[in-house]
Design an enzyme around this catalytic site. Sequence first.
Site, mmCIF file in Angstrom:
data_model
loop_
_atom_site.group_PDB
_atom_site.id
_atom_site.type_symbol
_atom_site.label_atom_id
_atom_site.label_comp_id
_atom_site.label_asym_id
_atom_site.label_seq_id
_atom_site.Cartn_x
_atom_site.Cartn_y
_atom_site.Cartn_z
ATOM 1 N N ASP A 20 8.006 -3.311 5.427
ATOM 2 C CA ASP A 20 8.023 -3.874 6.789
ATOM 3 C C ASP A 20 8.595 -5.289 6.818
ATOM 4 O O ASP A 20 9.480 -5.601 7.615
ATOM 5 C CB ASP A 20 6.596 -3.931 7.377
ATOM 6 C CG ASP A 20 6.028 -2.547 7.651
ATOM 7 O OD1 ASP A 20 6.741 -1.712 8.201
ATOM 8 O OD2 ASP A 20 4.844 -2.322 7.304
ATOM 9 N N ARG A 99 -6.822 -11.771 6.804
ATOM 10 C CA ARG A 99 -5.790 -12.061 7.792
ATOM 11 C C ARG A 99 -5.876 -13.433 8.440
ATOM 12 O O ARG A 99 -4.868 -14.124 8.564
ATOM 13 C CB ARG A 99 -5.734 -10.951 8.861
ATOM 14 C CG ARG A 99 -5.158 -9.638 8.338
ATOM 15 C CD ARG A 99 -3.754 -9.810 7.757
ATOM 16 N NE ARG A 99 -3.244 -8.575 7.160
ATOM 17 C CZ ARG A 99 -3.344 -8.243 5.873
ATOM 18 N NH1 ARG A 99 -3.942 -9.057 5.021
ATOM 19 N NH2 ARG A 99 -2.838 -7.119 5.418
ATOM 20 N N ASP A 128 -3.924 -5.562 12.278
ATOM 21 C CA ASP A 128 -3.456 -6.837 11.733
ATOM 22 C C ASP A 128 -2.681 -7.673 12.744
ATOM 23 O O ASP A 128 -2.770 -8.898 12.749
ATOM 24 C CB ASP A 128 -2.620 -6.594 10.473
ATOM 25 C CG ASP A 128 -3.491 -6.182 9.298
ATOM 26 O OD1 ASP A 128 -4.709 -6.423 9.360
ATOM 27 O OD2 ASP A 128 -2.954 -5.618 8.321
ATOM 28 N N SER A 177 1.429 2.765 2.353
ATOM 29 C CA SER A 177 1.308 1.391 2.802
ATOM 30 C C SER A 177 0.044 0.840 2.157
ATOM 31 O O SER A 177 -1.065 1.277 2.463
ATOM 32 C CB SER A 177 1.204 1.368 4.329
ATOM 33 O OG SER A 177 0.910 0.056 4.746
HETATM 34 N N1 ARG Z 1 -7.577 -0.430 8.358
HETATM 35 C C1 ARG Z 1 -7.859 -1.603 7.597
HETATM 36 C C2 ARG Z 1 -8.099 -2.764 8.490
HETATM 37 O O1 ARG Z 1 -7.645 -2.753 9.582
HETATM 38 C C3 ARG Z 1 -6.859 -1.887 6.492
HETATM 39 C C4 ARG Z 1 -5.419 -1.905 6.858
HETATM 40 C C5 ARG Z 1 -4.587 -2.220 5.645
HETATM 41 N N2 ARG Z 1 -3.196 -2.184 5.860
HETATM 42 C C6 ARG Z 1 -2.330 -1.458 5.119
HETATM 43 N N3 ARG Z 1 -1.069 -1.573 5.393
HETATM 44 N N4 ARG Z 1 -2.690 -0.681 4.142
HETATM 45 O O2 ARG Z 1 -8.765 -3.703 8.122
#
Ligand code: ARG
Length: 408
Positions: A20, A99, A128, A177
Amino acid sequence: MTASTTETDRVALAFSGGLDTTVCVPLLEEEYGYDEVIGVTVDVGQPDVEFAEARETADALDVQHHVVDAREEFAALCLRSVQANATYQGYPLGTALARPIIAAAIRDVAAAEDCVALAHGCTGKGNDQLRFEAVWRDTGFGVVAPVRERGLTREWENEFAAERGLPVEGGVEGRYSVDANLWSRSIEGSELEDPGTVPADDIYEWTANPGCEPELIELRFVEGRPVALDGEQHDPVTLVEILNERAGAHGVGRTDMMEDRMLGLKVRENYEHPGATVLLTAHEALEQLVLTHEERAFKSQVDQQWAHKAYQGLVDAPFVDALEAFLATTQERVTGTVTVKLEGGGCRPVARESAYAVYSERAASFDEADVGSDITQADATGVAKYHGFQSRLANRAIERGDAGGDPG
Ligand code: ARG
């Protein structure tokens, strides 16, 4: 196009070197018209190889690359989350906790480098984007989200990268991912998007299929903070790293779950979080020993609220400060030692001790006649007579009423 740009407009991009964010670089230059992209990778304890990859990708894209070390700050937040026994629907929040720290570090680089805008490579479907932008809005910087704004798919991104000869990873990391940091590793995408598919073993990197001999780990906590492992003191980052290693070898801390995202989407998520599981398990075991019944019951509600705000990326909310004021008072007595057993993919407490234990062996023991403080077993007779008294009264009233009896 977003806001008009001038010759010197620079944009700071949250850059991991993954698909990405790699694709975002030419888009920001060519489509959005930024003069220069500055890639910022924030170290929250992701595996070393990710920095080398980010560096190489940045070089190949010919962008300035900054690495900011936020490991200590991140570890401190992870340990705050332990005081709240924080999990969201079973997930220990690694991505969510990281984050706001990553977003703040990128904002600071942008300020130092005279950028006009901040960019991330998040999609419009995930959490995110919300967590980044909660920190970035109202900072005076423009906010750009090329993947979301152009509705890009991974398939399109892969084709675009191949056409342009952009460096992107192959293998497991390229297929899924993946988001890894000190606290957890998340694996999403490809066939895992079908909740009916059993994941292949190769999605796991931190946790082995359990097979080794069971192992005991002793953790010492002072006021809710883990300070020593098997009698040796460690700083928070090292402590979590050691636990990831040791508990991961037993297959501890795998989660395969359906997760309710902030936008309402339900998604299938896979996580690995061995160190987090050990610390959360041990901490809660100590609280069971030292907190009273009503403290535990109310705290579980406070914990849940804390975890929910953390999931939203809003640990800086005044509400969280208020929750933490309650947590802090409870943690004053969370001092002691817990032994956990790592066995067959599981981690469970097997021993605990604390000077603040509310538990009294004399009071609870089968071998003692009285419970101490001048209270004997016979004193419970009156309590036992009254127990359920109101329910019995109510049941009698119902019988009377059903029989059409006198309402008085
Ligand atoms: N679903 C989780 C969260 O929102 C983790 C997301 C992780 N992102 C990824 N690209 N694997 O906290």
